[in-house]
Design a protein around this motif. Structure first.
Motif, mmCIF file in Angstrom:
data_model
loop_
_atom_site.group_PDB
_atom_site.id
_atom_site.type_symbol
_atom_site.label_atom_id
_atom_site.label_comp_id
_atom_site.label_asym_id
_atom_site.label_seq_id
_atom_site.Cartn_x
_atom_site.Cartn_y
_atom_site.Cartn_z
ATOM 1 N N GLN A 56 0.825 -1.196 0.068
ATOM 2 C CA GLN A 56 -0.001 0.047 0.288
ATOM 3 C C GLN A 56 0.749 1.260 -0.040
ATOM 4 O O GLN A 56 1.731 1.270 0.613
ATOM 5 C CB GLN A 56 -0.821 0.059 1.144
ATOM 6 N N ASN A 57 0.814 2.261 -0.826
ATOM 7 C CA ASN A 57 1.266 3.386 -0.887
ATOM 8 C C ASN A 57 0.960 4.298 0.263
ATOM 9 O O ASN A 57 -0.080 4.942 0.065
ATOM 10 C CB ASN A 57 1.219 4.017 -2.343
ATOM 11 N N LEU A 58 2.007 4.506 1.064
ATOM 12 C CA LEU A 58 1.596 5.326 2.417
ATOM 13 C C LEU A 58 1.768 6.798 1.996
ATOM 14 O O LEU A 58 1.535 7.968 2.827
ATOM 15 C CB LEU A 58 2.370 4.866 3.335
ATOM 16 N N PHE A 59 2.666 7.138 1.124
ATOM 17 C CA PHE A 59 2.961 8.328 0.507
ATOM 18 C C PHE A 59 1.921 8.753 -0.441
ATOM 19 O O PHE A 59 2.053 8.717 -1.806
ATOM 20 C CB PHE A 59 4.540 8.512 -0.068
ATOM 21 N N THR A 60 1.044 9.797 -0.120
ATOM 22 C CA THR A 60 -0.079 10.126 -0.836
ATOM 23 C C THR A 60 -0.173 11.373 -1.129
ATOM 24 O O THR A 60 0.222 12.193 -0.442
ATOM 25 C CB THR A 60 -1.513 9.441 -0.381
ATOM 26 N N VAL A 61 -0.455 11.859 -2.429
ATOM 27 C CA VAL A 61 -0.625 13.316 -2.791
ATOM 28 C C VAL A 61 -1.802 13.309 -3.434
ATOM 29 O O VAL A 61 -2.516 12.454 -4.487
ATOM 30 C CB VAL A 61 0.462 13.345 -3.761
ATOM 31 N N SER A 62 -2.590 14.507 -2.925
ATOM 32 C CA SER A 62 -3.962 14.893 -3.742
ATOM 33 C C SER A 62 -3.689 15.932 -4.696
ATOM 34 O O SER A 62 -2.479 16.631 -4.855
ATOM 35 C CB SER A 62 -4.837 15.377 -2.809
ATOM 36 N N THR A 63 -4.731 16.187 -5.520
ATOM 37 C CA THR A 63 -4.647 17.249 -6.482
ATOM 38 C C THR A 63 -4.319 18.452 -5.936
ATOM 39 O O THR A 63 -3.613 19.384 -6.770
ATOM 40 C CB THR A 63 -5.935 17.154 -7.316
ATOM 41 N N THR A 64 -4.560 18.842 -4.749
ATOM 42 C CA THR A 64 -4.533 20.108 -4.286
ATOM 43 C C THR A 64 -3.146 20.364 -3.615
ATOM 44 O O THR A 64 -2.635 21.542 -3.357
ATOM 45 C CB THR A 64 -5.577 20.385 -3.238
ATOM 46 N N ASP A 65 -2.331 19.227 -3.489
ATOM 47 C CA ASP A 65 -1.061 19.161 -2.869
ATOM 48 C C ASP A 65 -0.044 19.572 -3.546
ATOM 49 O O ASP A 65 -0.046 19.486 -4.899
ATOM 50 C CB ASP A 65 -0.519 17.876 -2.054
ATOM 51 N N LYS A 66 1.048 20.309 -3.290
ATOM 52 C CA LYS A 66 2.205 20.547 -4.092
ATOM 53 C C LYS A 66 3.298 19.703 -3.825
ATOM 54 O O LYS A 66 4.239 19.902 -2.734
ATOM 55 C CB LYS A 66 2.581 22.201 -4.044
ATOM 56 N N LEU A 67 3.621 18.853 -4.610
ATOM 57 C CA LEU A 67 4.676 17.926 -4.397
ATOM 58 C C LEU A 67 6.067 18.276 -5.309
ATOM 59 O O LEU A 67 6.072 18.744 -6.327
ATOM 60 C CB LEU A 67 4.402 16.472 -5.117
ATOM 61 N N GLY A 68 7.245 18.473 -4.500
ATOM 62 C CA GLY A 68 8.407 18.704 -4.931
ATOM 63 C C GLY A 68 9.394 17.588 -5.073
ATOM 64 O O GLY A 68 9.574 16.725 -4.112
ATOM 65 N N LEU A 69 10.106 17.264 -6.150
ATOM 66 C CA LEU A 69 11.121 16.213 -6.110
ATOM 67 C C LEU A 69 12.420 16.912 -6.371
ATOM 68 O O LEU A 69 12.989 17.478 -7.247
ATOM 69 C CB LEU A 69 10.854 15.507 -7.279
ATOM 70 N N ALA A 70 13.498 16.474 -5.373
ATOM 71 C CA ALA A 70 14.789 16.888 -5.554
ATOM 72 C C ALA A 70 15.842 15.779 -5.797
ATOM 73 O O ALA A 70 15.855 14.687 -5.178
ATOM 74 C CB ALA A 70 15.114 17.478 -4.040
ATOM 75 N N LEU A 71 16.506 15.864 -6.851
ATOM 76 C CA LEU A 71 17.571 14.943 -7.328
ATOM 77 C C LEU A 71 18.855 15.505 -7.152
ATOM 78 O O LEU A 71 19.327 16.665 -7.722
ATOM 79 C CB LEU A 71 17.427 14.613 -8.924
ATOM 80 N N SER A 72 19.625 14.856 -6.095
ATOM 81 C CA SER A 72 20.916 15.485 -5.839
ATOM 82 C C SER A 72 22.305 15.264 -6.676
ATOM 83 O O SER A 72 21.860 14.730 -7.767
ATOM 84 C CB SER A 72 21.328 14.618 -4.391
ATOM 85 N N GLY A 73 23.188 15.944 -6.347
ATOM 86 C CA GLY A 73 24.537 15.954 -7.172
ATOM 87 C C GLY A 73 25.138 14.670 -6.809
ATOM 88 O O GLY A 73 24.947 13.876 -5.796
ATOM 89 N N GLY A 74 26.093 14.318 -7.455
ATOM 90 C CA GLY A 74 27.215 13.050 -7.275
ATOM 91 C C GLY A 74 27.271 12.413 -8.669
ATOM 92 O O GLY A 74 27.674 11.275 -8.687
ATOM 93 N N GLY A 75 27.621 13.487 -9.600
ATOM 94 C CA GLY A 75 28.173 12.859 -10.968
ATOM 95 C C GLY A 75 27.099 11.857 -11.714
ATOM 96 O O GLY A 75 26.033 11.803 -11.269
ATOM 97 N N PHE A 76 27.581 10.905 -12.393
ATOM 98 C CA PHE A 76 26.666 9.881 -13.070
ATOM 99 C C PHE A 76 26.468 8.994 -12.146
ATOM 100 O O PHE A 76 25.324 7.973 -12.369
ATOM 101 C CB PHE A 76 27.701 9.159 -14.080
ATOM 102 N N ARG A 77 26.918 8.726 -10.873
ATOM 103 C CA ARG A 77 26.640 7.891 -9.921
ATOM 104 C C ARG A 77 25.311 8.261 -9.395
ATOM 105 O O ARG A 77 24.202 7.537 -9.274
ATOM 106 C CB ARG A 77 27.640 7.947 -8.681
ATOM 107 N N ALA A 78 25.162 9.667 -9.101
ATOM 108 C CA ALA A 78 23.833 9.946 -8.641
ATOM 109 C C ALA A 78 22.713 10.064 -9.957
ATOM 110 O O ALA A 78 21.678 9.664 -9.422
ATOM 111 C CB ALA A 78 23.909 11.464 -8.137
#
Length: 595
Positions: free
Chosen positions: A4-26
């Protein structure tokens, strides 16, 4: 999947996704994360995509694919849907790895004309060359479907044409049912498939501030608070601001996606800062030149942008390096410098992430985390802070994989992707492992057989994956040492031949570079020069700069001697790069290929 997906997002929520540094490894780790987010139907809710360094390289490619999807301009006619996001990431997995395995680091030296231009020009650096290679390798095919003509290729190869053509001003996503200039924030409040704001993050070397490249603006975003007690000299400039001068508009119009990525991934002391002229008016008659370096200097996780945009829900995929414990650290200057920098970066990371573990609606994980194995998804071995180089400590070894821009083998790449995929499930689902088989044909799932059936071989390969040089020879064992020795002898002979040719062409210029070539044999001279150059990095950098300044000031009568030097040096560099790409690189990829 049965979890079951416990991290839920509704239409009114604002979801941000951060992708860190670390070259091609990251970048490779983030692909696994994106794959699990697509399966959990979370990608379509992302409204802010904040990227740093290696995260910017893959994040920009994902954004271009997403732009095609949301604008319904894909060649296959695919329309936005949950399944479409999965297809998009499956393509990204294959295409990005193909680009990584072309070995961008070595390709920097492949073109002798570009190498000479990097050495001679004050306006063309390794960062500019990287920008071109990012465009050519990852972005061009997604932007320009027209094949490049022979004339265009030749002009670009001879440094007579700039091939970086994905401009920041053209990156806005415009769905077919919306007019240009529509309000994206209002659109996202009701849309089932959100349009994310892409923020490619860099750092101003001038002032140490957080610089953002977006499809709407570039510059330092001022957020009220103690971090900005006074106005910045580099405020955000918007592409559609009618108050800008013509010079500013022209400069903004020339900025490209690959320039932004190159700035975001510009590691200090390894790559030259990416310089931007003509954005801001002179002060007291003095030109303002913005010098940009790696976004990780300011915030390697990309969380600052999510905070600035007031995201109610945040996901941070962190593949940055962590401080390595060293019982007996070296006292050499360069080792102390790097260890001190790691300590500083660890402190900055701690400040950025200290509030995430207890914050609601937040998913955050790091390479040093581990997940619970199941019958269908075996786990990498622990401990997480050390390895005995046989069958234990695979989690630690993955976190210590090099942060480089060279080729990654299938074993390295698929281990990183698989790790990101399983960690995303653990921290978003709060699960004790994925218990049902995957319904998607992810290529990186092939690594599971190595984890279960060939753990010692996997551990050995991952241990060598932390090296930047000679990985192929180490993987070959005793045979590799013999082959490496033969190649070293050949390289010595070629280098001595090149030095001798330069000496014969112009003895005076040659004496500037090698002090007394007549007093020693070829191998002795080469050994002394190599020892001197490699002994201390700061001195080597100063020597190279002195050489460059000397050659630039050569009198007219000695121009031909300088041409001989550049022709021979760049040709040797090009030949070595070609040999590496045709022989060493394929050999390394074969040694790390999965069945």
């Amino acid at each position: 999947m049965s979890n079951q997906n416990l991290f839920t997002v509704s239409t009114t929520d604002k979801l941000g996704l951060a992708l860190s540094g670390g070259g091609f490894r990251a970048a490779l780790f983030h692909i696994g994360v994106l794959a699990r987010l697509a399966e959990l139907d979370l990608l379509r809710h992302v409204q802010v995509l904040s990227t740093v360094s290696g995260g910017s390289i893959v994040g920009a490619m994902y954004y271009l694919k997403l732009k095609q999807l949301l604008e319904e301009k894909r060649p296959d006619g695919l329309k936005p849907s949950t399944k479409a996001y999965i297809i998009l990431i499956q393509e990204l997995e294959k295409e990005f790895l193909r680009g990584v395995q072309s070995n961008i680091r070595v390709r920097i030296l492949l073109n002798p004309f570009k190498s000479a231009k990097m050495f001679l020009s004050d306006d063309y650096s390794r960062s500019d060359r990287l920008s071109e290679l990012y465009q050519e390798t990852f972005y061009k095919a997604l932007w320009d479907s027209n094949p490049e003509s022979t004339v265009d290729w030749l002009l670009d190869a001879l440094c007579l044409k700039d091939s970086r053509r994905v401009f920041l001003k053209d990156l806005k996503i415009n769905p077919p049912d919306q007019q240009p200039g529509f309000n994206v924030r209002e659109y996202n409040k009701k849309a089932s498939f959100k349009i994310p704001m892409l923020s490619i993050n860099a750092t101003t070397l001038n002032s140490g501030e957080h610089w953002k490249f977006t499809a709407s603006s570039v510059g330092v975003q001022i957020t009220p608070g103690p971090s900005h007690p006074s106005p910045t000299l580099y405020p955000q400039l918007y592409f559609d601001d009618l108050k800008l001068t013509q010079q500013q508009r022209d400069k903004l119009a020339s900025l490209t996606l690959s320039d932004a990525v190159a700035a975001s991934a510009c590691v200090p002391a390894i790559f030259t800062p990416l310089a931007i002229h003509d954005l801001y008016p002179p002060i007291n008659g003095e030109e303002i030149v913005v010098e940009l370096v790696d976004g990780g200097v300011f915030d390697n996780q990309g969380l600052t942008t999510l905070n600035d945009e007031k995201c109610s829900h945040r996901i941070c995929s962190d593949a940055s390096g962590q401080l390595q414990f060293d019982r007996t650290p070296s006292s050499k200057e360069i080792s102390v410098l790097f260890q001190a920098n790691d300590i500083l970066m660890e402190r900055v990371r701690g400040l950025e992430t200290s509030s995430l573990s207890s914050a609601p609606n937040t998913g955050f994980w790091h390479l040093r985390d581990n997940f619970t194995g199941t019958a269908h998804f075996p786990a990498f071995s622990t401990p997480v802070d050390s390895s005995d180089e046989t069958s234990n400590g695979q989690v630690y070894l993955i976190s210590a994989i090099r942060t480089d821009l060279d080729a990654f083998s299938d074993i390295e790449a698929h281990s990183l992707m698989y790790d990101g995929y399983c960690l995303a499930d653990r921290f978003l689902n709060q699960s004790a492992g994925i218990k049902s088989p995957s319904s998607q044909p992810w290529g990186f799932l092939n690594i599971r057989a190595e984890i279960s059936q060939n753990s010692a071989k996997l551990t050995r390969h991952l241990h060598i994956a932390g090296d930047r040089l000679f990985k192929s020879f180490r993987l070959m064992g005793q045979k590799g040492r013999i082959v490496g020795g033969i190649l070293a002898i050949i390289a010595l002979a070629l280098i001595w031949w090149g030095l001798t040719a330069v000496f014969r062409a112009n003895q005076e210029i040659f004496r500037i570079i090698v002090m007394s070539p007549k007093t020693a044999s070829g191998l002795l001279v080469f050994g002394l020069v190599a020892w001197f150059l490699l002994r201390r990095l700061p001195k080597r950098i100063r020597l190279l700069r002195k050489m460059a300044d000397t050659v630039r000031k050569i009198r007219t009568g000695k121009v031909m001697g300088a041409i001989y030097i550049f022709a021979i040096v760049t040709s040797i560099g090009s030949a070595v790069a070609y040999f590496h790409l045709k022989v060493i690189n394929p050999m390394f990829l074969r040694l790390g290929k999965l069945p």
